[in-house]
Design a protein around this motif. Sequence first.
Motif, mmCIF file in Angstrom:
data_model
loop_
_atom_site.group_PDB
_atom_site.id
_atom_site.type_symbol
_atom_site.label_atom_id
_atom_site.label_comp_id
_atom_site.label_asym_id
_atom_site.label_seq_id
_atom_site.Cartn_x
_atom_site.Cartn_y
_atom_site.Cartn_z
ATOM 1 N N GLY A 156 2.863 12.397 5.632
ATOM 2 C CA GLY A 156 2.717 11.339 6.381
ATOM 3 C C GLY A 156 1.346 11.518 7.127
ATOM 4 N N SER A 157 1.387 12.116 8.198
ATOM 5 C CA SER A 157 -0.025 12.377 8.868
ATOM 6 C C SER A 157 -0.819 12.888 7.897
ATOM 7 N N TRP B 114 0.955 -1.137 0.085
ATOM 8 C CA TRP B 114 -0.187 0.046 -0.052
ATOM 9 C C TRP B 114 1.008 1.085 0.101
ATOM 10 N N GLU C 46 -2.215 9.912 17.935
ATOM 11 C CA GLU C 46 -2.839 11.220 18.531
ATOM 12 C C GLU C 46 -3.310 11.781 17.136
ATOM 13 N N THR C 47 -2.797 11.793 15.766
ATOM 14 C CA THR C 47 -3.532 12.316 14.898
ATOM 15 C C THR C 47 -4.737 11.751 14.237
ATOM 16 N N TRP D 239 8.676 4.392 4.490
ATOM 17 C CA TRP D 239 7.687 3.450 5.531
ATOM 18 C C TRP D 239 6.818 2.718 4.878
ATOM 19 N N GLY E 147 1.256 4.656 -0.047
ATOM 20 C CA GLY E 147 0.540 6.071 0.398
ATOM 21 C C GLY E 147 1.181 7.111 0.709
ATOM 22 N N THR E 148 1.786 6.925 1.926
ATOM 23 C CA THR E 148 2.630 7.992 2.487
ATOM 24 C C THR E 148 3.777 8.351 1.731
ATOM 25 N N SER F 25 5.095 -0.458 3.538
ATOM 26 C CA SER F 25 5.524 -1.709 4.092
ATOM 27 C C SER F 25 5.595 -2.509 2.756
ATOM 28 N N GLN G 199 10.406 -2.290 4.768
ATOM 29 C CA GLN G 199 9.780 -0.893 4.432
ATOM 30 C C GLN G 199 11.036 -0.114 3.667
HETATM 31 C C1 FAD Z 1 5.573 0.119 11.120
HETATM 32 C C2 FAD Z 1 5.082 0.965 9.960
HETATM 33 C C3 FAD Z 1 4.231 0.521 8.824
HETATM 34 C C4 FAD Z 1 3.949 1.374 7.806
HETATM 35 N N1 FAD Z 1 3.359 1.094 6.740
HETATM 36 C C5 FAD Z 1 2.859 2.018 6.004
HETATM 37 C C6 FAD Z 1 2.478 1.517 4.370
HETATM 38 O O1 FAD Z 1 2.371 0.138 4.198
HETATM 39 N N2 FAD Z 1 2.289 2.465 3.602
HETATM 40 C C7 FAD Z 1 2.181 3.668 3.935
HETATM 41 O O2 FAD Z 1 2.148 4.469 2.519
HETATM 42 N N3 FAD Z 1 2.799 4.361 4.861
HETATM 43 C C8 FAD Z 1 2.952 3.356 5.754
HETATM 44 N N4 FAD Z 1 3.485 4.037 7.095
HETATM 45 C C9 FAD Z 1 3.547 5.184 7.263
HETATM 46 C C10 FAD Z 1 2.725 5.873 8.358
HETATM 47 O O3 FAD Z 1 1.519 5.856 7.971
HETATM 48 C C11 FAD Z 1 3.228 7.315 8.834
HETATM 49 O O4 FAD Z 1 4.529 7.078 9.500
HETATM 50 C C12 FAD Z 1 2.426 7.880 9.766
HETATM 51 O O5 FAD Z 1 1.390 8.462 9.120
HETATM 52 C C13 FAD Z 1 2.956 9.345 10.447
HETATM 53 O O6 FAD Z 1 3.615 10.180 9.397
HETATM 54 P P1 FAD Z 1 5.069 10.519 9.427
HETATM 55 O O7 FAD Z 1 5.945 9.428 9.854
HETATM 56 O O8 FAD Z 1 5.579 11.109 8.362
HETATM 57 O O9 FAD Z 1 5.023 11.491 10.838
HETATM 58 P P2 FAD Z 1 4.680 12.952 10.799
HETATM 59 O O10 FAD Z 1 3.622 13.285 10.063
HETATM 60 O O11 FAD Z 1 5.955 13.853 10.415
HETATM 61 O O12 FAD Z 1 4.296 13.245 12.228
HETATM 62 C C14 FAD Z 1 5.276 13.646 13.128
HETATM 63 C C15 FAD Z 1 4.655 14.078 14.466
HETATM 64 O O13 FAD Z 1 3.746 15.254 14.390
HETATM 65 C C16 FAD Z 1 2.515 15.161 14.742
HETATM 66 N N5 FAD Z 1 1.632 15.711 13.818
HETATM 67 C C17 FAD Z 1 1.556 15.530 12.564
HETATM 68 N N6 FAD Z 1 0.511 16.220 12.019
HETATM 69 C C18 FAD Z 1 -0.212 16.710 13.011
HETATM 70 C C19 FAD Z 1 -1.527 17.529 13.100
HETATM 71 N N7 FAD Z 1 -2.198 17.740 12.051
HETATM 72 N N8 FAD Z 1 -1.764 17.538 14.412
HETATM 73 C C20 FAD Z 1 -1.260 17.214 15.425
HETATM 74 N N9 FAD Z 1 -0.047 16.450 15.505
HETATM 75 C C21 FAD Z 1 0.505 16.151 14.261
HETATM 76 C C22 FAD Z 1 2.360 13.515 14.653
HETATM 77 O O14 FAD Z 1 1.373 13.075 15.646
HETATM 78 C C23 FAD Z 1 3.708 13.114 15.046
HETATM 79 O O15 FAD Z 1 3.800 12.887 16.450
HETATM 80 C C24 FAD Z 1 4.075 2.898 8.119
HETATM 81 C C25 FAD Z 1 4.697 3.496 9.342
HETATM 82 C C26 FAD Z 1 5.195 2.486 10.200
HETATM 83 C C27 FAD Z 1 5.814 2.974 11.445
#
Ligand code: FAD
Length: 399
Positions: free
Chosen positions: A135-136, A127, A386-387, A175, A129-130, A177, A227
């Motif tokens: 990310g978030s 998948w 949290e998000t 990230w 996506g990110t 998977s 990943q």
């Molecule tokens: C084990 C694992 C498997 C994964 N598998 C996949 C996958 O198969 N496919 C895929 O596409 N992705 C995958 N991901 C990615 C995952 O969805 C993202 O890591 C996650 O959504 C967070 O994005 P980021 O790491 O960029 O953190 P960021 O978005 O940079 O967030 C950093 C911090 O800021 C906070 N934050 C960010 N935005 C806000 C907001 N608007 N309000 C308040 N706080 C906020 C967050 O809560 C966090 O604490 C995986 C991640 C992990 C760890």
Amino acid sequence: MPVPDIRIDLSETERAIQKTAHRFAAEVLRPAGEALDKLSAEEAIAEGSILYDVHAKYRELGLSDVDPDLTPLETARMSAIVSEELSWGDVGLAISCGVSGMAPNLAMLSGNPDLIEKFPRDRIGCWAGTEPNHGSDFVDMDERNVAPGATLPRPDCIATRDGNGFRISGQKSAWVSNGTIAEQAALYCGYRDEETSGFGVFLVDLTTEGVSRGKPTEKIGQRPLNQGEIFFDGVYVPADHMVVPPEAYAEGGNATLTMANSSMGISFAGVAKAAFDLALDYSKTRIQGGIPIIQHQSVKARIFTMYRKVEAARALAWNTYLANLAGPTPDITAAIASKVTCTQTAFEVASDALQIFGGNGISKEYPIEKIMRDARISMIEDGCNETLGLIAGSRLAAE
Ligand SMILES: Cc1cc2nc3c(=O)[nH]c(=O)nc-3n(C[C@H](O)[C@H](O)[C@H](O)COP(=O)(O)OP(=O)(O)OC[C@H]3O[C@@H](n4cnc5c(N)ncnc54)[C@H](O)[C@@H]3O)c2cc1C
């Protein structure tokens, strides 16, 4: 003696599936996961790695097969049972196998026989996506968490119209998977044509010219789950490979997140159960103060607290999963509640289990520190808890 399963409504067939899945988890996934955990990310995916045997055995057992004769509820019950058991064995490997079903599932939903044939279940999938800059924000499909007046940066990966098909350029995050080993992807990315600027979902054969990969990501937990980044350089996909068009993207994306978070609930209820089972066994054999440690009041109380959290998580995960996969109106708020509760529970129960193991808990000779690392990263996986909570909270506020 294992603790009796309080789920009493399983049919004979379901019990048999549970038994098969449990045996596979205990005899194949747990030892393979422990071995892969000790390798570098590169070694874990090298030719001949046990990782590929796991995928092959998973397919051989038919645990991911979709039986068209089952009702949606029966199908959901089967997959919940299998996911919980497999995650009990090794959650990283369970997710690696499970996420491979994403492209074939979307192909099936499209009803297009050509896509069903081109995106089969016997290939490793992902998948995608990110993105590095999303990310978030990617998880926040309705942009509920975007600050007033803020604008989001341009997507890192964009599909543009090219004659009768699309050209995809850009990249996905480190990230994804199965990112560096997947042969096919459910790709969620930006979309542009002369009139539209939005997002779409595409099925992409990752053996196509123009696709390249980053290095596999080194991380603290779920190390058996590969990943890594995927790069697209003008990759061509035919028109019918767009399975969700821009106008349906928010709905389709939320439906995906609902399924993904519901699955995460089941998986991490399984992880919590794994940590509890190990701690219970250990507490009955480790002697201190002249008696097994479980006979000491504080250990007994801790074990009970773990048990109650595990069963509460399992109940929520099971109800949510069935409602969202087989019910009339899938509910993203419930899915998020299940994901957040079960991942948090898995981490707390694994941490308590580690405490019960004492010094042995922090030793790599024992399985519990790995489970704690696996559980820790689940609070970021498929959306930071949290998000996700903000998304669910804003939905509740609007209702
Ligand atoms: C084990 C694992 C498997 C994964 N598998 C996949 C996958 O198969 N496919 C895929 O596409 N992705 C995958 N991901 C990615 C995952 O969805 C993202 O890591 C996650 O959504 C967070 O994005 P980021 O790491 O960029 O953190 P960021 O978005 O940079 O967030 C950093 C911090 O800021 C906070 N934050 C960010 N935005 C806000 C907001 N608007 N309000 C308040 N706080 C906020 C967050 O809560 C966090 O604490 C995986 C991640 C992990 C760890």
